[in-house]
Design an enzyme around this catalytic site. Structure first.
Site, mmCIF file in Angstrom:
data_model
loop_
_atom_site.group_PDB
_atom_site.id
_atom_site.type_symbol
_atom_site.label_atom_id
_atom_site.label_comp_id
_atom_site.label_asym_id
_atom_site.label_seq_id
_atom_site.Cartn_x
_atom_site.Cartn_y
_atom_site.Cartn_z
ATOM 1 N N ARG A 118 0.813 -1.239 0.000
ATOM 2 C CA ARG A 118 0.000 0.000 0.000
ATOM 3 C C ARG A 118 0.837 1.277 0.000
ATOM 4 O O ARG A 118 0.362 2.322 0.445
ATOM 5 C CB ARG A 118 -0.986 0.024 1.158
ATOM 6 C CG ARG A 118 -2.014 -1.099 1.090
ATOM 7 C CD ARG A 118 -3.224 -0.840 1.951
ATOM 8 N NE ARG A 118 -4.042 -2.033 1.998
ATOM 9 C CZ ARG A 118 -3.925 -2.982 2.928
ATOM 10 N NH1 ARG A 118 -3.044 -2.844 3.888
ATOM 11 N NH2 ARG A 118 -4.707 -4.036 2.882
ATOM 12 N N LYS A 140 2.709 11.024 -11.875
ATOM 13 C CA LYS A 140 1.775 10.119 -12.558
ATOM 14 C C LYS A 140 2.481 8.799 -12.792
ATOM 15 O O LYS A 140 3.568 8.757 -13.359
ATOM 16 C CB LYS A 140 1.344 10.707 -13.899
ATOM 17 C CG LYS A 140 0.279 11.771 -13.781
ATOM 18 C CD LYS A 140 -0.344 12.041 -15.133
ATOM 19 C CE LYS A 140 -1.389 13.122 -15.062
ATOM 20 N NZ LYS A 140 -1.969 13.411 -16.400
ATOM 21 N N GLU A 182 8.385 16.252 -26.470
ATOM 22 C CA GLU A 182 7.801 16.716 -25.206
ATOM 23 C C GLU A 182 8.387 18.074 -24.798
ATOM 24 O O GLU A 182 7.723 18.871 -24.145
ATOM 25 C CB GLU A 182 8.023 15.688 -24.083
ATOM 26 C CG GLU A 182 7.274 14.377 -24.261
ATOM 27 C CD GLU A 182 5.809 14.392 -23.765
ATOM 28 O OE1 GLU A 182 5.322 15.434 -23.265
ATOM 29 O OE2 GLU A 182 5.147 13.351 -23.893
ATOM 30 N N LYS A 224 6.975 22.258 -16.279
ATOM 31 C CA LYS A 224 6.048 21.218 -15.842
ATOM 32 C C LYS A 224 5.798 21.297 -14.330
ATOM 33 O O LYS A 224 4.657 21.182 -13.872
ATOM 34 C CB LYS A 224 6.574 19.833 -16.214
ATOM 35 C CG LYS A 224 5.615 18.740 -15.744
ATOM 36 C CD LYS A 224 5.757 17.418 -16.420
ATOM 37 C CE LYS A 224 4.626 16.501 -15.948
ATOM 38 N NZ LYS A 224 4.720 15.152 -16.488
ATOM 39 N N GLU A 234 -4.763 16.929 -11.474
ATOM 40 C CA GLU A 234 -5.399 17.198 -12.763
ATOM 41 C C GLU A 234 -6.893 17.467 -12.659
ATOM 42 O O GLU A 234 -7.705 16.812 -13.302
ATOM 43 C CB GLU A 234 -5.110 16.059 -13.753
ATOM 44 C CG GLU A 234 -5.402 16.490 -15.188
ATOM 45 C CD GLU A 234 -4.867 15.511 -16.234
ATOM 46 O OE1 GLU A 234 -3.761 14.983 -16.047
ATOM 47 O OE2 GLU A 234 -5.563 15.311 -17.216
ATOM 48 N N ARG A 238 -3.692 21.206 -15.229
ATOM 49 C CA ARG A 238 -2.713 20.154 -15.549
ATOM 50 C C ARG A 238 -3.055 19.449 -16.858
ATOM 51 O O ARG A 238 -2.190 18.915 -17.535
ATOM 52 C CB ARG A 238 -2.610 19.137 -14.398
ATOM 53 C CG ARG A 238 -1.577 18.068 -14.661
ATOM 54 C CD ARG A 238 -1.143 17.280 -13.443
ATOM 55 N NE ARG A 238 -0.179 16.265 -13.847
ATOM 56 C CZ ARG A 238 0.546 15.539 -13.008
ATOM 57 N NH1 ARG A 238 0.417 15.718 -11.719
ATOM 58 N NH2 ARG A 238 1.398 14.646 -13.452
ATOM 59 N N ASN A 242 -1.394 17.583 -21.522
ATOM 60 C CA ASN A 242 -1.777 16.529 -22.451
ATOM 61 C C ASN A 242 -1.864 17.012 -23.891
ATOM 62 O O ASN A 242 -2.355 16.288 -24.748
ATOM 63 C CB ASN A 242 -3.112 15.920 -22.018
ATOM 64 C CG ASN A 242 -2.988 15.201 -20.696
ATOM 65 O OD1 ASN A 242 -2.083 14.406 -20.507
ATOM 66 N ND2 ASN A 242 -3.870 15.509 -19.766
ATOM 67 N N HIS A 245 -1.552 14.603 -26.685
ATOM 68 C CA HIS A 245 -1.586 13.263 -26.111
ATOM 69 C C HIS A 245 -2.861 12.483 -26.409
ATOM 70 O O HIS A 245 -2.820 11.269 -26.540
ATOM 71 C CB HIS A 245 -1.367 13.321 -24.593
ATOM 72 C CG HIS A 245 0.075 13.507 -24.220
ATOM 73 N ND1 HIS A 245 0.810 14.612 -24.608
ATOM 74 C CD2 HIS A 245 0.939 12.721 -23.531
ATOM 75 C CE1 HIS A 245 2.048 14.506 -24.146
ATOM 76 N NE2 HIS A 245 2.149 13.371 -23.487
ATOM 77 N N HIS A 249 -2.188 9.148 -28.045
ATOM 78 C CA HIS A 249 -2.506 7.862 -27.418
ATOM 79 C C HIS A 249 -3.259 6.946 -28.372
ATOM 80 O O HIS A 249 -3.068 5.735 -28.366
ATOM 81 C CB HIS A 249 -3.371 8.085 -26.161
ATOM 82 C CG HIS A 249 -2.593 8.600 -24.995
ATOM 83 N ND1 HIS A 249 -3.199 9.039 -23.835
ATOM 84 C CD2 HIS A 249 -1.260 8.759 -24.796
ATOM 85 C CE1 HIS A 249 -2.264 9.440 -22.979
ATOM 86 N NE2 HIS A 249 -1.084 9.284 -23.544
ATOM 87 N N HIS A 262 6.242 6.947 -27.952
ATOM 88 C CA HIS A 262 5.301 7.881 -27.343
ATOM 89 C C HIS A 262 5.553 9.319 -27.821
ATOM 90 O O HIS A 262 4.632 10.022 -28.229
ATOM 91 C CB HIS A 262 5.411 7.789 -25.819
ATOM 92 C CG HIS A 262 4.574 8.788 -25.092
ATOM 93 N ND1 HIS A 262 3.193 8.795 -25.156
ATOM 94 C CD2 HIS A 262 4.917 9.853 -24.308
ATOM 95 C CE1 HIS A 262 2.732 9.812 -24.430
ATOM 96 N NE2 HIS A 262 3.755 10.455 -23.915
#
Lengths: 358, 358
Positions: A118, A140, A182, A224, A234, A238, A242, A245, A249, A262
């Site tokens: 956890r 993330k 990026e 960033k 987000e 935020r 993306n 993206h 994606h 990517h």
């Protein structure tokens, strides 16, 4: 060496950026909680930097797990091999995980750290330009699902990030370019001065000139970190990160993970965002051309590859994390350095953009 | 109906306890974020309560996923079938997951909610006594690994918990007893008055007398909520809630998940804790006898079953989450209602306790 701080209250952490940092124990030692360290890396990076990294943690009991290399291995099954090794080595709740590698290793190691018992601490040592400027900042973490990228994950902040820019010397040119995509993104989002600097310094970056690289990494991380500090989970701005993206994606998932890098998919996605913004009358054609030109100069693709169709892309967009109440939220542009979140636009303009994107 | 609040700042949530609550829409409706709801349940519970639960969420677009029943299915592979369904149904980041079932369903659904798109809300509807008094309070979620129970998971708090005590009417007697083990635990930890009440009301509980059941559930939840509010992430006193669990987990893992019920293993574990405390000279034999007697009256096992050996148990304890720096932390007793965390004790007393526990 430069030190940036990602400001997140009691989860704040430093990013160290510079040359030969892998040799500097004193940077990471204060961030290891107890005796056990588990270094997670892949088959490509291990021969290059595992020995140095083991030396970096030689004051601790450092174990290792070596994963196969590639986005296609970023899934729950391979994630489980990290848990296998942690349990086999009897790592307890005080263990510190170390992500040594690119974005895939960072995302998976961070997610393993978020879930093991956890939650245990972790340290990022990103070795690709893309992971240095993107995935190592912001917490993330996650893995892919066959039906969507990064669909399973957690927000989990590292204890610190060590960016040794010397690791870029062993990076394949294609991977370097993918990282630059990026970098360009930060300019396009809200930093026009940086975009202009990038236009003027593309060659220096491609030649890996240390000063240019250090500046690009630092400014990207700072841009960033600034966004993340304002909106960690987000809920709002935020989402701007993306840019490119949601389009990207669908290209990655549609082609099958690992076919298109990517960063390459994001490059194509940013061009699509610029073109769609142009179709909506929000930006002039010069804005589209500059976006295409800088990416092409960086040897990045700017057109959707054969192997995925507009219908497939629309279908895949429906399951993207940016979807809310059936609406596909996109990041579009009002100019270079002026991106915004949009969920109200004519559906046919999106379709047209995809159809003309090949 | 009774309402308890688990006090965790901006993650606080209510627990509703009473009869026929599954018919009361107005209780859950305020806790559903958007239109989509995904009910996660299992093959045993679905025929009994799925229809009622679908009606409970009839104001929403409710989907369902039905998992196989049993602790042996609490793993990453079965967890993934929840993600499969969420993605097939195109559930977005606003979806609310609903856990309808016992502890396994609650833990897996909560963990799926913690990870899906990096975190979505969920509601607990526990249908077993054990899950009502234990796993629905406190936000611990996760799955098992072959090498250890609950090794992969997250802290993720529900939006609300709906405890319809009528669902206990369909519970197998063996499952009811298993739940009572966790109820007894609260008495043993720090609530001697409750322990005495349980000694006097065992028969009423076994007969499912509504008033007695409601009181036992409410007091257990209140006792647990009180501990969790003081120590959400188990940095200190929350560890007390693991009384009987370090022993119990090794029995569960050693026998193979699903062979011994979790509550049964905890019952045996509590007796072992009492016996070891006695060997250390901390409690008198009456304390051990009362612990054994109440559990036996509840038709619970109090001895380690054949099929697992002391050496195996010691081995498995080494990978328990309670291990720190190689020391096995145990929850032991100074008396009924006086438990404490211990990591300094003679190793041979632990070994002896296991050897004499059969």
């Amino acid at each position: 060496m430069k030190t940036l701080t990602v400001d997140l209250g009691d989860r704040s952490y430093p990013i160290f950026i510079g040359q030969d940092l892998l040799a500097q124990k004193q940077l990471v030692t204060p961030y290891v909680k107890a005796k056990q360290v588990m270094i997670v890396t892949n088959e490509t990076i291990a021969p290059l930097y595992l020995e140095k990294t083991l030396a970096l943690f030689s004051d601790f009991q450092a174990e290792q797990v070596i994963l196969p290399d590639g986005e296609e291995y970023k899934n729950l099954t391979i994630l489980n091999t990290i848990f296998d090794e942690l349990l086999t080595q009897r790592c307890d709740r005080q263990v510190t995980l170390v992500a040594l590698g690119g974005g895939v290793i960072g995302d998976m190691t961070g997610f393993a750290a978020a879930c093991y018992q956890r939650g245990v601490p972790f340290i990022q040592i990103p070795t690709t330009l893309l992971s240095q400027v993107d995935s190592s900042v912001g917490g993330k973490t996650g893995v892919n699902h066959p039906q969507g990228k990064n669909m399973i994950g957690a927000f989990h902040q590292p204890q610190c990030v060590l960016i040794d820019t010397d690791t870029l010397n062993t990076l394949e040119p294609r991977q370097l370019s993918a990282g630059l995509a990026e970098v360009v993104k930060y300019g396009l989002i809200n930093d026009v001065a940086f975009f202009e600097w990038l236009e003027q310094n593309t060659e220096r970056l491609l030649n890996l000139e240390p000063e240019a690289i250090a500046y690009a990494v630092e400014r990207s991380c700072a841009d960033k970190a600034n966004v993340v500090a304002q909106d960690e989970k987000e809920k709002g701005m935020r989402a701007l990160l993306n840019l490119g993206h949601t389009f990207g994606h669908t290209i990655e998932a549609g082609m099958g993970y690992g076919q298109v890098l990517h960063g390459e998919a994001v490059a194509i996605g940013m061009v699509l965002a610029a073109k769609m913004s142009h179709s909506l009358g929000w930006v002039n054609s010069e804005c589209v051309e500059r976006t295409e030109a800088i990416l092409q100069a960086m040897h990045l693709p700017t057109k959707i590859p054969q192997g995925v169709t507009p219908d497939q892309m629309l279908e895949l967009m429906q399951v993207d994390k940016k979807v809310q109440a059936g609406k596909i939220r996109l990041i579009l542009m009002k100019g270079i350095g002026q991106s915004l979140v949009v969920d109200d636009y004519p559906a046919d303009i999106l379709k047209q953009t995809l159809e003309n994107g090949f």
